[in-house]
Design an enzyme around this catalytic site. Structure first.
Site: not given
Ligand code: ARG
Length: 483
Positions: A182, A303, A309, A316
């Site tokens: 969980h 970025s 970044k 992703e």
């Protein structure tokens, strides 16, 4: 054919078209004789599968080579004719692969393109190639050949990804980490245990694809349109030349079946789902909140506005691939829904989703292997997190159970201990032997060894447990599977 009035440009075009349609024409398939008018340009564009088909040009040529050889061997063509066709086909392959000959948009599909160019090169004998063959069995053969090649590549890529994970297990596997359920801390485990839980599904993906391969590896060539042929062909021979393990027995099934494609799409989608789960964890673990892992620079991006970044874009993108893959599977499944036998033109739309899903799987699996190899795990961060949490609660319950307390009762007691600690803002370390015995007399003696996460992980020696000996056993099994 009637003479068109030369002063009427529309009729001129019409008459010209009629003339051009008096013979074989690739624009509507080789059906020139039947039609007086060309297809509308709009329909022609709608109908063409050439752009997608070019992805299986080599397979189309291979199929034609095998067919020509077989026609020569059984005497339907002379051996010289078969040889002329083969030479011509190799030239077409070369011209088309190198871009020296580019099929016009007016050619409906790769089969028409190859045959058209072949006939330009070898002359009339080119028109004999289609004896005892239909584009229906041709396309069915091409796709199976295409799949066979790509699935071998995918299998190699998957093996390498499993290997990348095993290498990580061997290198970083002894790092202790909280095992989650969980997404809440559960029990201490070795990182190797977690990594292996990602490796096994990939081994099953390989199995699934290898199993699908058994059904793909059957030649439909010679099914012709759907009914077979009166020509004395030898289907076994063309299958043998193409390296197929067997034949599709029923000609109608040979041109209509797409379940092998659906199966591959499903297997690829499942595999991409596995990568998606891996990727999500890497995204999470590389966040500042977790800091368990750093993604290698070659798989990270910056970025355009935020200079600091280091984004896990590779992960992703991997996480997202399953979306299109599941669409591809749906598309293929629905394509045959309620579709009457045998070949129907709907089936032309199988290739884009099929090719896309298989290529996405190959690319993704390769990227995933590179990504895993690029990672730097932070052992300290993992182990820091092991201090001060309640991951060892099960351990105390197990200890009591071992000392004869029914597990349910032990569970209840430890639950109260956790609440007691939480109320004091403490962790299980606050549990002195005196305090522990107030909760239950069986919690006597030094609890220290029971509250050590590494010892707790090592005690889980049951088959498939997180103990290092079990990890080593599984690594050996997976390595054996790769060999
Ligand atoms: N381009 C067609 C396809 O991909 C080839 C088969 C065409 N057959 C036919 N009967 N129109 O499915």
């Amino acid at each position: 054919m009637t003479d068109a009035p030369t002063d009427d440009p529309a009729s001129l075009r019409h008459a010209d078209a009629e003339t051009r349609f008096s013979g074989t024409d690739g624009r509507r398939g080789p059906v020139g004789g039947r039609f007086g008018l060309p297809p509308s340009e709009e329909f022609q564009r709608f109908s063409s599968s050439l752009a997608v088909d070019l992805r299986m040009l080599d397979e189309d040529i291979d199929g034609s080579l095998a067919h020509a050889t077989m026609l020569g061997e059984v005497g339907i063509l002379s051996l010289e004719e078969a040889e002329q066709l083969r030479e011509g086909l190799e030239q077409v392959r070369h011209e088309m692969n190198s871009g020296r000959w580019v099929p016009g948009d007016d050619l409906e599909d790769v089969h028409m393109a190859v045959e058209t160019r072949l006939t330009e090169i070898v002359g009339d004998v080119g028109k004999k190639l289609h004896t005892a063959r239909s584009r229906n069995d041709q396309v069915a053969t091409d796709v199976r050949l295409w799949l066979r090649r790509r699935l071998r590549i995918l299998d190699t890529a998957l093996s390498d990804l499993v290997l990348a994970l095993l290498e990580r297990v061997e290198r970083d596997g002894k790092i202790l980490m909280p095992g989650y359920t969980h997404l809440q801390r559960g029990q201490p485990i070795f990182l190797g245990h977690h990594l292996l839980a990602h490796a096994w599904p990939l081994a099953r993906d390989r199995e699934r694809l290898q199993d699908a391969m058994r059904r793909i590896d059957r030649s439909p060539l010679g099914a012709c349109a759907m009914a077979g042929t009166p020509h004395p062909i030898d289907r076994e021979r063309s299958a043998e030349i193409l390296g197929f393990a067997g034949l599709v027995e029923n000609a109608m099934d040979g041109v209509s079946a797409r379940d092998h494609e659906q199966e591959v799409a499903a297997a690829c989608a499942i595999c991409l789902g596995h990568l998606s789960r891996q990727a999500e964890e890497l995204v999470l673990w590389s966040s500042s909140e977790f800091r368990f892992v750093r993604v290698g620079e070659s798989y990270a991006t910056g970025s355009s506005i935020m200079p600091q970044k280091r984004n896990p874009d590779a992960a992703e993108l991997l996480r997202g691939q399953v979306a299109q893959a599941s669409g591809a599977f749906q598309a293929l499944l629905m394509l045959t829904k309620g579709l009457s036998l045998a070949y129907n033109r709907d089936l032309q739309d199988d290739r884009r989703p099929l090719f896309d899903v298989v290529e996405s799987a190959i690319d993704s699996v390769r990227i995933a292997a590179g990504l895993w190899r690029s990672l730097t795990f932070d052992a300290e961060r993992f182990e820091d997190e092991m201090r001060g949490d309640f991951s060892l609660a099960t351990e105390l319950a197990d200890l009591m159970a071992q000392r004869g307390v029914p597990f349910r009762e032990a569970h209840e007691v430890v639950g109260r201990i956790v609440r007691w600690c939480e109320e004091r803002g403490e962790n299980l370390g606050a549990l002195t032997s005196d305090v522990a015995q107030e909760f239950h007399p069986r919690l006597h003696g030094d609890l220290g060894p029971w509250l050590d996460p590494r010892a707790a992980a090592e005690r889980r020696t049951s088959r498939g447990g997180t103990a290092w000996s079990e990890i080593e056993r599984q690594v050996a099994l997976l390595r054996e599977d790769l060999a």
